[in-house]
Design a protein around this motif. Structure first.
Motif, PDB file in Angstrom:
ATOM      1  N   CYS A 140      -4.927   6.399 -13.839  1.00 20.17           N
ATOM      2  CA  CYS A 140      -3.755   5.534 -13.738  1.00 20.17           C
ATOM      3  C   CYS A 140      -2.591   6.075 -14.571  1.00 20.17           C
ATOM      4  N   ASN A 141      -2.847   6.398 -15.824  1.00 19.87           N
ATOM      5  CA  ASN A 141      -1.778   6.906 -16.678  1.00 19.87           C
ATOM      6  C   ASN A 141      -1.250   8.244 -16.191  1.00 19.87           C
ATOM      7  N   THR A 142      -2.155   9.130 -15.794  1.00 21.02           N
ATOM      8  CA  THR A 142      -1.727  10.440 -15.308  1.00 21.02           C
ATOM      9  C   THR A 142      -0.929  10.300 -14.020  1.00 21.02           C
ATOM     10  N   THR A 143      -1.331   9.385 -13.142  1.00 22.25           N
ATOM     11  CA  THR A 143      -0.574   9.141 -11.911  1.00 22.25           C
ATOM     12  C   THR A 143       0.860   8.737 -12.230  1.00 22.25           C
ATOM     13  N   SER A 144       1.034   7.859 -13.212  1.00 25.46           N
ATOM     14  CA  SER A 144       2.389   7.422 -13.570  1.00 25.46           C
ATOM     15  C   SER A 144       3.205   8.564 -14.151  1.00 25.46           C
ATOM     16  N   VAL A 279       5.090   2.225 -10.490  1.00 25.33           N
ATOM     17  CA  VAL A 279       5.462   2.295 -11.900  1.00 25.33           C
ATOM     18  C   VAL A 279       6.649   1.352 -12.088  1.00 25.33           C
ATOM     19  N   ALA A 280       6.543   0.393 -13.012  1.00 26.24           N
ATOM     20  CA  ALA A 280       7.641  -0.555 -13.266  1.00 26.24           C
ATOM     21  C   ALA A 280       8.464  -0.037 -14.440  1.00 26.24           C
ATOM     22  N   VAL A 298       5.759   0.323 -17.357  1.00 25.95           N
ATOM     23  CA  VAL A 298       4.455  -0.343 -17.380  1.00 25.95           C
ATOM     24  C   VAL A 298       3.603   0.178 -16.221  1.00 25.95           C
ATOM     25  N   VAL A 299       2.308   0.346 -16.484  1.00 20.36           N
ATOM     26  CA  VAL A 299       1.347   0.867 -15.507  1.00 20.36           C
ATOM     27  C   VAL A 299       0.239  -0.158 -15.297  1.00 20.36           C
TER      28      VAL A 299
END
Length: 336
Positions: A140-144, A279-280, A298-299
């Motif tokens: 999730c973090n890497t995608t963002s 991604v917000a 935010v993710v």
């Protein structure tokens, strides 16, 4: 119409299954797991075909009153590709089974890059995944990170990036089992694993990350300091971010001042589970000072990888060769 199996019906698996079920060019052939509780009950309500991962699991499922179509081997025999959403390190053990049955497969970001030999982010490297046998949808973090930095890179604005990640303590549904309270836990190593993970998709990225675990479960939050290739205006940066259909600009003046208010907005929008696939990114917080850029976003750790997984299915099976076409199709079906 490609036939797809989902192995592991947990936080990610149930979302991937629902997303596959909404597509018109793929079919959810069945889900496979070892559990026999309320999660499988919900899968049955959705008329998903249930398969057991082990013989012991099959007995427990049948004792719980569930109709089991067969085991994992029977499910794999029917499909073109399997999406493995099992817990960390379990997928690595399943991979040999997928290979022995000649099945294409996708694993999630908890596994190492070497498990699949390829790591995927739809807006960055879709073309490299066309018709290959396996990939890993990054975390999730890497995608963002890849979405935001790739947008800047496309606009020829990205030189280097340094990010600090505030990581949720645990998944919301597991908060009764663990997590942290009244403390913050910094990751020992700098860079934290997300920076090198992003480079597994795009080796050209000059990115370093640091991370700290915080006592909440709703989402992750990122703060970024980016060195641009030139002095730029805020509008130039915003226009770069807007080239991504999966970055949603938000503003403080909308009342979106925290991760819980953002989550409430997506619940009100009618998203299943209040999921935020985008991604917000705070538009009004974003600051450009000369050739330096500062921003925060935010993710949703439970949702952001779902559209990426659908696009990865299309790439590996060759259903759609143009990433823009696949991304648009996925976005429409998921309401992005």
């Amino acid at each position: 119409m490609k036939k797809i199996a989902v192995v592991g019906y947990g936080v990610i698996g149930k979302r991937v299954a629902d997303a596959i079920d909404k597509q018109h060019d793929m079919e959810l052939t069945g889900i496979c797991d070892i559990i026999s509780d309320w999660r499988i009950e919900n899968a049955v309500r959705k008329n998903y075909n249930i398969y057991s991962a082990t013989q012991e699991a099959e007995k427990e499922m049948k004792n719980a009153g569930f109709s089991v179509k067969g085991g994992m081997t029977e499910l794999l025999d029917q499909v073109d590709l399997v999406v493995d959403c099992t817990p960390k390190k379990v997928a690595a053990k399943n991979v040999e089974r997928y290979k022995s049955q000649g099945k294409k497969f996708i694993v999630q970001g908890g596994e190492k890059h070497e498990t699949a030999g390829h790591s995927f982010s739809a807006e960055n490297n879709y073309q490299t995944a066309l018709n290959i046998d396996a990939t890993r949808v990054v975390s999730c973090n890497t995608t963002s990170i890849l979405r935001t930095l790739t947008a800047l890179k496309r606009a020829n604005l990205l030189q280097s990036a340094r990010g600090t990640l505030l990581r949720r303590a645990t998944d919301p549904w597991e908060s009764h089992m663990g997590g942290i309270m009244n403390t913050m836990v910094p990751e020992k190593d700098i860079p934290s694993h997300q920076g090198p993970d992003a480079q597994s998709v795009d080796p050209e990225l000059d990115v370093i990350t640091a991370a700290v675990k915080v006592p909440e479960t709703l989402s992750h939050m990122h703060y970024w300091n980016v060195r641009l290739t030139k002095k730029a205006s805020k509008d130039e940066v915003l226009n770069a971010f807007k080239t991504s259909t999966r970055i949603k600009m938000i503003r403080y003046e909308q009342g979106l001042v925290s991760n819980n208010t953002i989550k409430e907005m997506f619940l009100d929008m009618g998203r299943p589970w209040g999921d935020m696939y985008e991604v917000a990114l705070w538009e009004d917080m974003l600051k450009v000072q000369g050739d330096e850029l500062f921003y925060a976003y935010v993710v949703d750790n439970q949702a952001i990888v779902i559209p990426e997984t659908i696009d990865a299915i299309r790439a590996l099976t060759g259903i759609i060769e143009d990433e823009h076409v696949s991304i648009l199709k996925t976005n429409r079906t998921l309401g992005i």
